[in-house]
Design a protein around this motif. Structure first.
Motif, PDB file in Angstrom:
ATOM      1  N   THR A  96     -24.215 -13.271  27.947  1.00  0.00           N
ATOM      2  CA  THR A  96     -25.584 -12.851  27.609  1.00  0.00           C
ATOM      3  C   THR A  96     -25.520 -11.603  26.738  1.00  0.00           C
ATOM      4  O   THR A  96     -24.642 -10.758  26.924  1.00  0.00           O
ATOM      5  CB  THR A  96     -26.400 -12.515  28.869  1.00  0.00           C
ATOM      6  OG1 THR A  96     -25.658 -11.574  29.638  1.00  0.00           O
ATOM      7  CG2 THR A  96     -26.684 -13.739  29.695  1.00  0.00           C
ATOM      8  N   SER A  97     -26.470 -11.490  25.824  1.00  0.00           N
ATOM      9  CA  SER A  97     -26.397 -10.365  24.890  1.00  0.00           C
ATOM     10  C   SER A  97     -26.818  -9.053  25.553  1.00  0.00           C
ATOM     11  O   SER A  97     -26.356  -7.988  25.179  1.00  0.00           O
ATOM     12  CB  SER A  97     -27.260 -10.648  23.663  1.00  0.00           C
ATOM     13  OG  SER A  97     -28.611 -10.730  24.061  1.00  0.00           O
ATOM     14  N   SER A  98     -27.685  -9.140  26.576  1.00  0.00           N
ATOM     15  CA  SER A  98     -28.158  -7.894  27.184  1.00  0.00           C
ATOM     16  C   SER A  98     -27.017  -7.142  27.866  1.00  0.00           C
ATOM     17  O   SER A  98     -27.078  -5.931  28.044  1.00  0.00           O
ATOM     18  CB  SER A  98     -29.253  -8.188  28.208  1.00  0.00           C
ATOM     19  OG  SER A  98     -28.758  -9.006  29.228  1.00  0.00           O
ATOM     20  N   PHE A  99     -25.987  -7.882  28.225  1.00  0.00           N
ATOM     21  CA  PHE A  99     -24.809  -7.270  28.835  1.00  0.00           C
ATOM     22  C   PHE A  99     -24.218  -6.212  27.902  1.00  0.00           C
ATOM     23  O   PHE A  99     -23.754  -5.160  28.322  1.00  0.00           O
ATOM     24  CB  PHE A  99     -23.785  -8.372  29.115  1.00  0.00           C
ATOM     25  CG  PHE A  99     -22.529  -7.922  29.805  1.00  0.00           C
ATOM     26  CD1 PHE A  99     -22.551  -7.523  31.131  1.00  0.00           C
ATOM     27  CD2 PHE A  99     -21.319  -7.923  29.137  1.00  0.00           C
ATOM     28  CE1 PHE A  99     -21.387  -7.131  31.780  1.00  0.00           C
ATOM     29  CE2 PHE A  99     -20.144  -7.543  29.777  1.00  0.00           C
ATOM     30  CZ  PHE A  99     -20.194  -7.143  31.097  1.00  0.00           C
ATOM     31  N   TYR A 100     -24.269  -6.491  26.600  1.00  0.00           N
ATOM     32  CA  TYR A 100     -23.665  -5.585  25.626  1.00  0.00           C
ATOM     33  C   TYR A 100     -24.651  -4.557  25.086  1.00  0.00           C
ATOM     34  O   TYR A 100     -24.247  -3.519  24.602  1.00  0.00           O
ATOM     35  CB  TYR A 100     -23.082  -6.377  24.458  1.00  0.00           C
ATOM     36  CG  TYR A 100     -22.143  -7.465  24.889  1.00  0.00           C
ATOM     37  CD1 TYR A 100     -20.828  -7.162  25.224  1.00  0.00           C
ATOM     38  CD2 TYR A 100     -22.570  -8.783  24.997  1.00  0.00           C
ATOM     39  CE1 TYR A 100     -19.953  -8.144  25.650  1.00  0.00           C
ATOM     40  CE2 TYR A 100     -21.700  -9.777  25.417  1.00  0.00           C
ATOM     41  CZ  TYR A 100     -20.402  -9.454  25.745  1.00  0.00           C
ATOM     42  OH  TYR A 100     -19.542 -10.413  26.161  1.00  0.00           O
ATOM     43  N   THR A 101     -25.954  -4.889  25.150  1.00  0.00           N
ATOM     44  CA  THR A 101     -26.904  -4.029  24.448  1.00  0.00           C
ATOM     45  C   THR A 101     -27.682  -3.092  25.353  1.00  0.00           C
ATOM     46  O   THR A 101     -28.212  -2.095  24.898  1.00  0.00           O
ATOM     47  CB  THR A 101     -27.917  -4.890  23.667  1.00  0.00           C
ATOM     48  OG1 THR A 101     -28.518  -5.802  24.596  1.00  0.00           O
ATOM     49  CG2 THR A 101     -27.246  -5.670  22.566  1.00  0.00           C
ATOM     50  N   GLN A 102     -27.764  -3.395  26.644  1.00  0.00           N
ATOM     51  CA  GLN A 102     -28.601  -2.562  27.511  1.00  0.00           C
ATOM     52  C   GLN A 102     -27.800  -1.506  28.249  1.00  0.00           C
ATOM     53  O   GLN A 102     -26.618  -1.672  28.523  1.00  0.00           O
ATOM     54  CB  GLN A 102     -29.312  -3.442  28.539  1.00  0.00           C
ATOM     55  CG  GLN A 102     -30.442  -4.237  27.942  1.00  0.00           C
ATOM     56  CD  GLN A 102     -31.169  -5.041  29.001  1.00  0.00           C
ATOM     57  OE1 GLN A 102     -30.891  -4.924  30.192  1.00  0.00           O
ATOM     58  NE2 GLN A 102     -32.107  -5.851  28.563  1.00  0.00           N
ATOM     59  N   LEU A 103     -28.515  -0.433  28.588  1.00  0.00           N
ATOM     60  CA  LEU A 103     -27.913   0.582  29.449  1.00  0.00           C
ATOM     61  C   LEU A 103     -27.972   0.094  30.889  1.00  0.00           C
ATOM     62  O   LEU A 103     -28.805  -0.731  31.230  1.00  0.00           O
ATOM     63  CB  LEU A 103     -28.690   1.890  29.307  1.00  0.00           C
ATOM     64  CG  LEU A 103     -28.428   2.659  28.016  1.00  0.00           C
ATOM     65  CD1 LEU A 103     -29.485   3.713  27.802  1.00  0.00           C
ATOM     66  CD2 LEU A 103     -27.049   3.285  28.039  1.00  0.00           C
ATOM     67  N   PRO A 104     -27.090   0.610  31.726  1.00  0.00           N
ATOM     68  CA  PRO A 104     -27.103   0.155  33.113  1.00  0.00           C
ATOM     69  C   PRO A 104     -28.333   0.645  33.877  1.00  0.00           C
ATOM     70  O   PRO A 104     -28.893   1.686  33.559  1.00  0.00           O
ATOM     71  CB  PRO A 104     -25.834   0.780  33.696  1.00  0.00           C
ATOM     72  CG  PRO A 104     -25.470   1.881  32.805  1.00  0.00           C
ATOM     73  CD  PRO A 104     -26.008   1.560  31.450  1.00  0.00           C
ATOM     74  N   GLN A 105     -28.760  -0.144  34.830  1.00  0.00           N
ATOM     75  CA  GLN A 105     -29.849   0.226  35.730  1.00  0.00           C
ATOM     76  C   GLN A 105     -29.319   0.068  37.144  1.00  0.00           C
ATOM     77  O   GLN A 105     -28.954  -1.030  37.541  1.00  0.00           O
ATOM     78  CB  GLN A 105     -31.031  -0.728  35.559  1.00  0.00           C
ATOM     79  CG  GLN A 105     -31.986  -0.405  34.445  1.00  0.00           C
ATOM     80  CD  GLN A 105     -32.974   0.652  34.858  1.00  0.00           C
ATOM     81  OE1 GLN A 105     -32.912   1.182  35.954  1.00  0.00           O
ATOM     82  NE2 GLN A 105     -33.898   0.976  33.972  1.00  0.00           N
ATOM     83  N   ALA A 106     -29.276   1.152  37.891  1.00  0.00           N
ATOM     84  CA  ALA A 106     -28.727   1.023  39.242  1.00  0.00           C
ATOM     85  C   ALA A 106     -29.687   0.233  40.118  1.00  0.00           C
ATOM     86  O   ALA A 106     -30.884   0.464  40.081  1.00  0.00           O
ATOM     87  CB  ALA A 106     -28.497   2.398  39.833  1.00  0.00           C
TER      88      ALA A 106
END
Lengths: 332, 394, 307
Positions: free
Chosen positions: C66-76
């Motif tokens: 998935t692309s969000s894996f690479y583009t998003q910051l982590p959310q705990a």
């Protein structure tokens, strides 16, 4: 010479050929090229000594405070300031030796068998594929082995293996009825899995390098396949196998992340393999972020110093032994 | 009066830990959310980021506030970026806020020279550079996992013996004596404790030490401890790196015992049971938000960075949970990055004021009003250069 | 044969033959058992490794595809919202930046040392060679301690990407040096002699003839050192600070790396973060595989071309 592991052993195992008459080209004059190399090399030597020195000097306050009990004592007891802190590294030292020893026994037995099988039983076409795979596996970072251990193996020990042990006749008496998922043994097994590719990558080459004439001579004299392997191939390759073992052992000694995830990180005197414990490297990683006060960090550096001495001693010992064996081999 | 003098001395020394005299602080009290002039303006500059972490005890609450999808999330007008690290403990919170990694470090104990909670490289004199506010009120519980057994009663003495390896099986006579009519299985106890500096450990050992007149946690010189501590005598043990890991192991291991923050029990219904403990009158009570709150009300009148413990202080009071504590937020008094600093204080102001109404749903107790007022006074002292960061609506 | 042994009694002869038969049978049995054990060793060795790869792909694939894996910051995740995650963009960039800075230092210095070692058989060179070999064997957590004491404390830089890169550079240096030394030594010295015979200065010979000839090996060595450093957890975990909420390339900022994110994710109590750890691990393993294979294939092809 294309993979990291073989490259690592090369200096110890097969010294680059010195050619007579190839003198240092710098004897006549030193140009900027020469000077650059000398400066870079001096810089590296400086870094290396700084490396040793900084760990040594950072740990001095801990030795000053605790004396020799820092090595021989048990416990990790930072206090609230009302009483002196007490730190002892014995648990970590024993944990390091225990996990590495178990791991290396597994790895050497299984790894040597694997290398023999790859070289003598596997079809030649498969051999290169397997070799490449082994070398790729050797490159997998230890944290990956660590998550496999903690997310797959530990729950299995907890839910399947532990209850099974307890259900054995007398099992309850020996193991109790509630085993933690994590343990020194679990850490050791994952360590074994982890150093196996490293060991096989080298031992496979070592065994492959045993001259074919020797093997054929042995077989033609009527020795069985196994006799040939056991009496001829393994003794011939023993120097290289020893090098592979010490390299794998060095990796097991210093492994941090997998052990920190799997051994439990507790300081105690129960060294049973199925109990939790910790190792020097793992303990540093566990405690470093949370260390408080002025004396905990030096004590952790002392753990680092002990680890460094152990690893250097290993490396010197193996170089010596390899050199001596090589000399003996050449003499005979 | 001694407390007041110490507060004055502290103030004179410039230390900025909040000292709250419950009921007597007349602070800049204001209710949240009316949007009236003079209220705290929660809007922050665009592009601000906030790195927070530390105490896994209070992690359920602060991650709730930093999580955009939760109902009680902190929602300033501009979008902000939170970096939260919940895989650590209080020591990590203190170390990384003094190192600057965290803008806000969460810790169950404030930094205090005499308590031995100063991070490496920080000295007593440096405390004046930090603001420490009690920002949430919660309770720890003694959790256990034992198939078929709930409502177990445990005394401090029994718990101490379990942790020291004197009691190793769940059907021990001493446990049975406390729990008439309960069928206890013949099962080895797996003793779980935290393997690094932990505020929850501090709370736990503080309770044991006080409840057993200092004969804990192990042997003669046993004292309150926050780290891995003196050797616990138990040998069938499991080390845990934080509250989350503790909850994980308790939930999965039949026969285990441990100590952890209350909401981790709420989040694992049926898997982790909370033991009934004795209140000051000796009655066994189960943890609840009510009796955790009662601890704060019944506790000493003063909390400050050097006197903040409310554990077991409500001597003689009934229905008071013995393992309650304030948990603290620590931030630098002078913020080098104005935008991030502004976000930090406004986030904390929200967390200690408007956000408190979500405390109950997360297993915490709403702060007493006096503490809220004192928190705001303290947050108003956080500056970037000369600029006060907790700005009011014009 | 038998005639020559005429004085031997036929009974004795039969007995000897019998004994020999028995021995041979036993030897054959032992041999086949041990052969089977060797096969078993392969199986025992392969099972856990295959298991790991299967787990990696089955648990990690849905994340890395998935692309969000690479583009998003982590959310705990939180207790009551356990499945939110976000991506790993900060760790991704963090790892890249860590490696780039480490390479800036380690590659030129490492190659320099390697060339020096290859061209000198002097005493200091021998010492340096021992130092290099010892440093290669030193546990990586010690590089973390070193970076802490030097960069974080002594230079007062604090927890930072710089400190992490420094530790990684110290880790990579001896690896690069030793592969470089080997590659340079493997260059046929007829090449060097030819250069010298043509009147070129030793430095020119080295720079223009020997090093280019050894370049394949040197580059391969560098790539392998990078693939080692990219998965290194202990070094960076101690000193980079972690929890960077933003993407940054500045050396003095706090950073985050893929391996250290795996390490913290796996210690969380949320299974969603455990699954994400598998995702990051798979990504890391694929990167390392690609790097190693590329180095291998490239060096094999170059060697073929030269021949």
């Amino acid at each position: 010479m294309a993979d990291a592991t073989t490259t690592i052993t090369a200096p110890a195992d097969q010294p680059a050929v010195r050619v007579e008459g190839r003198k240092c080209p710098s004897t006549r004059s030193r140009g900027p090229y020469e000077w650059t190399l000398i400066v870079l090399s001096t810089l590296f030597a400086a870094i290396a000594f700084w490396f040793v020195g900084s760990i040594f000097f950072k740990s001095l306050p801990a030795f000053h405070q605790q004396g020799l009990s820092l090595i021989t004592g048990v416990g990790w007891n930072p206090t609230d300031g009302t009483a002196p802190s007490q730190y002892g590294l014995l648990t970590m030292i024993i944990g390091t030796v225990e996990t590495s020893a178990i791991a290396i026994i597994f790895a050497v037995i299984i790894g040597t068998g694997t290398s023999l099988a790859i070289n003598f039983f596997l079809p030649a076409r498969l051999r290169t594929v397997v070799a490449t795979m082994v070398e790729l596996l050797a490159a997998i970072p230890s944290v990956v082995y660590g998550i496999w251990g903690i997310l797959v193996l530990a729950p299995w020990v907890l839910n399947t293996f532990g209850p099974w042990l307890s259900s054995l006749p007398g099992g309850t008496a020996v193991f109790g009825t509630t085993l933690a998922g994590k343990s020194l043994l679990l850490a050791a097994i994952v360590l074994a899995v982890m150093i196996l590719p490293t060991y096989v990558a080298i031992s496979r080459e070592v065994i492959g390098a045993v001259p074919h004439e020797l093997v054929e001579a042995s077989l033609s004299l009527g020795a069985t396949k196994w006799q040939t392997l056991w009496r001829t191939v393994l003794p011939t390759g023993r120097i290289g196998l020893f090098g592979a073992t010490s390299l794998a052992l060095g990796r097991a000694f210093g492994e941090t992340i997998a052990v920190s995830l799997l051994a439990g990180g507790v300081v105690q005197t129960n060294y049973h393999p199925l109990a939790e414990g910790t190792s020097l490297a793992a303990f540093i990683a566990n405690q470093f972020g949370e260390a408080q006060g002025s004396d905990q960090i030096p004590a952790l550096f002392a753990a680092g110093l002990v680890l460094m001495l152990m690893s250097f001693a290993m490396s010197i010992l193996s170089t010596r032994l390899v050199a001596r064996q090589r000399k003996a081999a050449m003499a005979s | 009066m001694k407390n007041i003098r110490s507060v004055a001395a502290r103030a004179a020394a410039g230390a900025a830990a909040v000292s709250v005299l419950l009921g007597s602080v007349a602070g800049a009290a204001a209710t949240q959310g009316s949007g009236a002039k003079g209220d705290i303006d929660l809007a922050v500059p665009a592009g601000a980021t906030l790195a927070v972490g530390g105490s896994s005890f209070s992690a359920p609450l602060y991650t709730y506030f930093t999580t955009s999808s939760s109902a009680g999330a902190y929602k300033p007008t501009h979008s902000v970026t939170f970096g939260t690290d919940s895989a650590a403990g209080s020591g990590d919170g203190r170390t990384k806020v003094t190192a600057g990694t965290y803008t806000i470090g969460f810790s169950d104990q404030p930094m205090d020279a005499t308590a031995g909670t100063l991070p490496t490289g920080t000295h007593a004199g440096d405390l004046a550079n930090y603001v420490q506010v009690p920002w949430a009120l919660g309770g720890a519980v003694v959790g256990y996992h034992l198939a078929g057994v709930s409502n177990l009663k445990l005394s401090a003495s029994v718990i101490t013996q379990i942790y020291n390896g004197k009691i190793t099986s769940w059907n021990d006579d001493q446990i049975a004596a406390l729990n008439h009519g309960v069928t206890l299985p013949n099962k080895t106890i797996l003793v779980c404790y935290r393997n690094a500096s932990s505020g929850t450990t501090y709370l736990f050992t503080d309770y044991l030490a006080k409840a057993t007149q200092g004969r804990t946690p192990s042997g003669a010189s046993g004292s309150v401890m926050e780290g891995t501590g003196k050797l616990w005598g138990a040998t069938n043990v499991s080390g845990e790196s934080n509250n989350a890991a503790m909850a994980n192991d308790l939930a999965n291991t039949d026969g285990s015992i441990g100590y952890l923050e209350y909401s981790y029990v709420l989040a694992n219904p049926g898997k982790i049971q909370a033991a009934k403990l004795q209140d000051a009158a000796g009655t066994y009570i189960a943890p609840s938000l009510t009796n955790i709150a009662a601890a704060a009300t019944a506790a000493a009148k003063t909390i400050s960075a050097s006197n903040f413990s409310i554990t077991y202080l409500a001597s003689g009071k009934t229905a008071v949970w013995p393992l309650a504590t304030y948990t603290w937020a620590i931030l630098a008094k002078n913020q080098t990055n104005a935008a991030n600093g502004e976000l930090a204080v406004k986030f904390l102001d929200y967390a200690t004021q408007g956000g408190q109404k979500f405390a109950g749903a997360n297993g915490f107790v709403a702060l007493p009003t006096a503490v809220q007022k004192a928190d705001r006074v303290a947050l108003l002292t956080v500056k970037s250069g000369t600029k006060v960061l907790l700005t009011q609506k014009a | 044969m038998t005639d020559l042994l005429s004085p031997v009694d036929s009974e004795v002869r039969a007995h000897v033959r019998e004994r020999a038969e028995a021995t041979r049978a036993r030897r054959q049995a032992v041999s086949s058992i041990m052969t089977a054990l060797c096969w078993a060793a392969i199986a025992v060795a392969a099972v856990p490794l295959v298991m790991i790869l299967v787990e990696l792909f089955s648990k990690g694939w849905s994340y890395i595809s998935t692309s969000s894996f690479y583009t998003q910051l982590p959310q705990a995740p939180t207790l009551f919202s356990q499945n939110q995650l976000g991506g790993i963009s900060n760790s991704l960039i963090g790892s890249l930046v860590l490696i780039v800075y480490a390479c800036l230092a380690a590659v030129p210095i490492g190659i320099g040392i390697g060339v020096y070692l290859a061209e000198h058989d002097t005493k200091p060179a021998a010492v340096l060679r021992t130092v290099t070999a010892t440093m290669i064997g030193a546990p990586s957590i010690l590089m973390g301690l070193f970076a802490y004491s030097v960069i974080v404390i002594q230079f007062g830089v604090g927890f930072s990407i710089l400190a992490g890169s420094f530790g990684l550079a110290v880790l990579m240096l001896p690896l690069i040096a030793s592969t470089t030394e080997l590659s340079v030594r493997n260059v046929p010295h007829t090449l060097r002699e030819a250069g010298l015979a043509l009147g070129a200065r030793p430095s020119t010979t080295s720079l223009r003839i020997v090093i280019p000839a050894a370049l394949t090996g040197i580059v391969t060595g560098c790539i392998l050192a990078i693939s080692r450093a990219v998965g290194e957890t202990a070094v960076i975990y101690l000193v980079i600070g972690g929890t960077a909420s933003a993407i940054t390339w500045k050396p003095l900022d706090f950073g985050n790396g893929l391996p250290s994110t795996i390490y913290t994710d796996v210690q969380s109590s949320y299974s969603s973060q455990h699954d994400q750890a598998w995702g990051i691990a798979l990504f890391l393993v694929l990167v390392i595989f690609v790097l190693s294979l590329a180095a291998r294939i490239w060096s094999a092809r170059k060697q073929k071309v030269r021949r």
